[in-house]
Design a protein around this motif. Structure first.
Motif: not given
Length: 135
Positions: A52-66
């Motif tokens: 979801e983050l990769a698709r732009g559906e989330r903004d919050a980054r919790h882990w380095h990969v995010d």
């Protein structure tokens, strides 16, 4: 279901990526493997959260990969899972790919759970082989 997973991520063009407190890194275009554990609430639902983050559906980054997944030139191409096994360090350590020092391993003694390869096929084979060995 819970366990260990590895995301294979393409970075289509070289980029400088800001990894929060870990700082900015100049990353070459190519293929990245991030190995993480999914033993918290939701288990492997964490993989869908990364998608979801990769698709732009989330903004919050919790882990380095995010931070990498939030870059517009990146995309997840594969997610390999090993259920019911806490083998994050073993899988990442078995990958014959260049470690990105200081990323992806903030909760263990490893230097990195984030790896780079210019060769997609070699990296995907290594990821599958590492998961198969520990399963």
């Amino acid at each position: 279901m819970k366990g260990t997973y590895t995301l294979v991520v393409e970075l289509r063009e070289s980029a400088t990526v800001e990894f929060g407190a870990a700082g900015a890194r100049d990353l070459p275009a190519g293929w990245y493997a991030y190995t993480g554990s999914a033993f918290g609430p939701g288990g492997f639902a964490r993989v869908e959260r990364h998608r979801e983050l990769a698709r732009g559906e989330r903004d919050a980054r919790h882990w380095h990969v995010d931070y990498l997944l939030g870059h517009p030139a990146s995309r997840i191409v594969e997610a390999v899972r090993t259920a019911d096994a806490d083998v994050e360090c073993a899988v990442s350590g078995a990958l014959d790919a260049e470690p990105i020092a200081g990323l992806g391993a903030s909760d263990c003694d490893c230097d990195s759970h984030f790896r780079f390869s210019p060769d997609r096929e070699a990296l995907e084979r290594a990821v599958r082989r590492a998961h198969d060995r520990v399963a």
